[in-house]
Design a protein around this motif. Structure first.
Motif, mmCIF file in Angstrom:
data_model
loop_
_atom_site.group_PDB
_atom_site.id
_atom_site.type_symbol
_atom_site.label_atom_id
_atom_site.label_comp_id
_atom_site.label_asym_id
_atom_site.label_seq_id
_atom_site.Cartn_x
_atom_site.Cartn_y
_atom_site.Cartn_z
ATOM 1 N N ILE A 121 16.354 -93.338 25.211
ATOM 2 C CA ILE A 121 16.045 -91.916 25.281
ATOM 3 C C ILE A 121 15.969 -91.499 26.739
ATOM 4 O O ILE A 121 15.523 -92.268 27.595
ATOM 5 N N CYS A 122 16.451 -90.296 27.045
ATOM 6 C CA CYS A 122 16.347 -89.818 28.428
ATOM 7 C C CYS A 122 16.315 -88.298 28.456
ATOM 8 O O CYS A 122 16.835 -87.629 27.553
ATOM 9 N N LEU A 123 15.692 -87.767 29.497
ATOM 10 C CA LEU A 123 15.690 -86.342 29.765
ATOM 11 C C LEU A 123 16.757 -86.025 30.802
ATOM 12 O O LEU A 123 16.999 -86.814 31.723
ATOM 13 N N SER A 124 17.381 -84.870 30.668
ATOM 14 C CA SER A 124 18.313 -84.436 31.709
ATOM 15 C C SER A 124 17.506 -84.159 32.982
ATOM 16 O O SER A 124 16.331 -83.807 32.927
ATOM 17 N N ASP A 183 24.019 -87.116 40.815
ATOM 18 C CA ASP A 183 24.261 -85.693 41.079
ATOM 19 C C ASP A 183 23.993 -84.818 39.859
ATOM 20 O O ASP A 183 24.208 -83.597 39.909
ATOM 21 N N SER A 184 23.535 -85.432 38.756
ATOM 22 C CA SER A 184 23.140 -84.721 37.521
ATOM 23 C C SER A 184 24.305 -84.095 36.767
ATOM 24 O O SER A 184 24.093 -83.364 35.803
ATOM 25 N N LYS A 185 25.535 -84.411 37.150
ATOM 26 C CA LYS A 185 26.684 -83.740 36.542
ATOM 27 C C LYS A 185 27.274 -84.491 35.349
ATOM 28 O O LYS A 185 28.059 -83.908 34.594
ATOM 29 N N TYR A 186 26.902 -85.770 35.175
ATOM 30 C CA TYR A 186 27.531 -86.573 34.121
ATOM 31 C C TYR A 186 26.489 -87.437 33.413
ATOM 32 O O TYR A 186 25.551 -87.942 34.029
ATOM 33 N N ILE A 214 25.234 -77.099 32.207
ATOM 34 C CA ILE A 214 23.920 -76.469 32.375
ATOM 35 C C ILE A 214 23.930 -75.008 31.928
ATOM 36 O O ILE A 214 22.895 -74.360 31.894
ATOM 37 N N LYS A 215 25.110 -74.517 31.567
ATOM 38 C CA LYS A 215 25.202 -73.141 31.083
ATOM 39 C C LYS A 215 24.995 -73.127 29.575
ATOM 40 O O LYS A 215 24.700 -74.134 28.953
ATOM 41 N N ASN A 216 25.149 -71.959 28.971
ATOM 42 C CA ASN A 216 24.977 -71.833 27.525
ATOM 43 C C ASN A 216 26.006 -72.669 26.786
ATOM 44 O O ASN A 216 27.133 -72.853 27.240
ATOM 45 N N GLY A 217 25.608 -73.166 25.636
ATOM 46 C CA GLY A 217 26.507 -73.993 24.840
ATOM 47 C C GLY A 217 25.995 -75.410 24.751
ATOM 48 O O GLY A 217 24.979 -75.770 25.347
#
Length: 369
Positions: A112-115, A174-177, A195-198
């Motif tokens: 389990i992990c949080l973004s 970098d939090s992107k992947y 990080i946008k809607n969807g």
């Protein structure tokens, strides 16, 4: 008189700061079939390497893997059962209070992990071979499952790789992947994080790392600069090194982390870098039951000529953790119900068994906070 009072106040401030600096708290996730109470909280003395229990849950079912919010107000745990669920706890004064449970939509969630932005939570369902995500609200609570990703595939080991088995979830620095090792498919999928809607994972732009057939990728760790990936492969007892840039990985090196004459079931489990990035550590279960140290070169490769092995003083070293100051390594031996404490030499990376042991039934996950 005033000077004396000021001196006493300053002394008390120094003593309080020193006391707080010597202590760190530890969360422990466990399997509960042998009598464990679930999640344990310990105070760890970073001066002596000794630990004292603070509290524990009373009714958690197989909270085998944990993650903690950045504000340290919430702990999230998988419930590794056939039904599969996720539990949300409020953390207050070093005590946990269950506030929510959600289905994981897959059997035996194991990771389990949080973004990094704390907006989404992800769960890896091992037997289910799937990934489930949840939106995280400002109060720490979770939405119902919002995105479900089913992996489909298998590999050459007909016993362990008969189907997909997602075994971990790891964000790039970098939090992107989000990278997801799948033991059953011999594959690591690289999902762009939106990080946008969807839906949080972009399934149309994902890339794959195909590992050696039969390797069984389990966990991975990034170098702090995000340029290198170190992937531990459970079934072959090996570590593969990749360069990483803009969501693409390229193979660099593969080494075995067990003696060359070993033909046993290696069961390699966990992998971490020292805080300074100079040493890589990994655990082997099976009949070896050790933790391995490997120096890391500046070019990202591992120095396999100077590999060192340290017995873990127990069986099935599952998860391990390195204290934030880099001075201690704690290893959870699942089958012998003990967590052993090693003192770490920051200069050469060597581990020294201290004789200190934390007794907990079937420890699986260790998390400093």
């Amino acid at each position: 008189m005033l000077k004396l009072k000021l001196a006493i106040v300053l002394l008390l401030i120094v003593l309080v700061h020193k006391t707080n600096a010597q202590n760190a708290n530890l969360l422990i996730g466990t399997y509960t079939q042998k009598g464990s109470k679930g999640i344990y909280l310990f105070q760890f003395d970073t001066a002596t390497g000794k630990a004292i229990e603070i509290s524990h849950t009373d009714s958690a079912k197989n909270p085998s893997f944990l993650t903690l919010s950045k504000d340290k107000k919430n702990v999230y745990a998988v419930n590794e059962t056939a039904a599969g669920s996720v539990s949300v706890y409020a953390l207050n004064n070093n005590e946990l209070k269950l506030i929510q449970t959600k289905t994981s939509k897959g059997a035996d969630p194991c990771y389990i992990c949080l973004s990094p932005d704390q907006r989404n939570l992800f769960v890896a369902n091992y037997t289910g071979g799937s990934i489930t995500s949840y939106h995280r609200f400002a109060d720490g609570g979770l939405s119902n499952p919002q995105q479900f990703v089913q992996h489909i595939g298998s590999s050459i080991n007909k016993v362990r790789q008969e189907k997909a088995h997602v075994h971990g979830l790891f964000f790039s620095p970098d939090s992107k992947y989000l990278l997801t090792p799948d033991l059953g498919m011999d594959q690591v999928t690289i999902y762009p994080y939106q990080i946008k809607n969807g839906p949080p994972l972009d399934l149309l732009k994902n890339k794959n790392i195909a590992t050696t057939p039969g390797a069984g990728p389990r966990h991975l760790v990034f170098s702090s600069n995000g340029k290198f990936i170190y992937l531990i492969e459970e079934l072959t007892g090996s570590v593969s090194v990749y360069s990483f840039s803009k969501g693409m990985a390229n193979f660099i090196q593969r080494i075995y982390i067990h003696p060359a004459n070993s033909k046993e079931d290696h069961g390699s489990a966990d992998i971490h870098l020292s805080p300074d990035g100079l040493f890589l550590y990994a655990t082997n279960r099976g009949t070896e039951n050790n933790i391995v140290k490997l120096p890391v070169f500046k070019n990202g490769k591992l120095d396999e000529k100077h590999i060192a092995y340290y017995p873990t003083q127990g069986n099935a070293p599952r998860n391990f953790t390195i204290s934030p100051d880099g001075n201690w390594v704690l290893v959870a031996n699942q089958n012998t119900d003990n967590i052993v404490v090693f003192k770490r030499n920051a200069i050469n990376g060597d581990l020294i068994y201290t004789g200190n042991t934390i007794k907990v039934s079937m420890p699986v996950c260790l998390l400093f906070y």
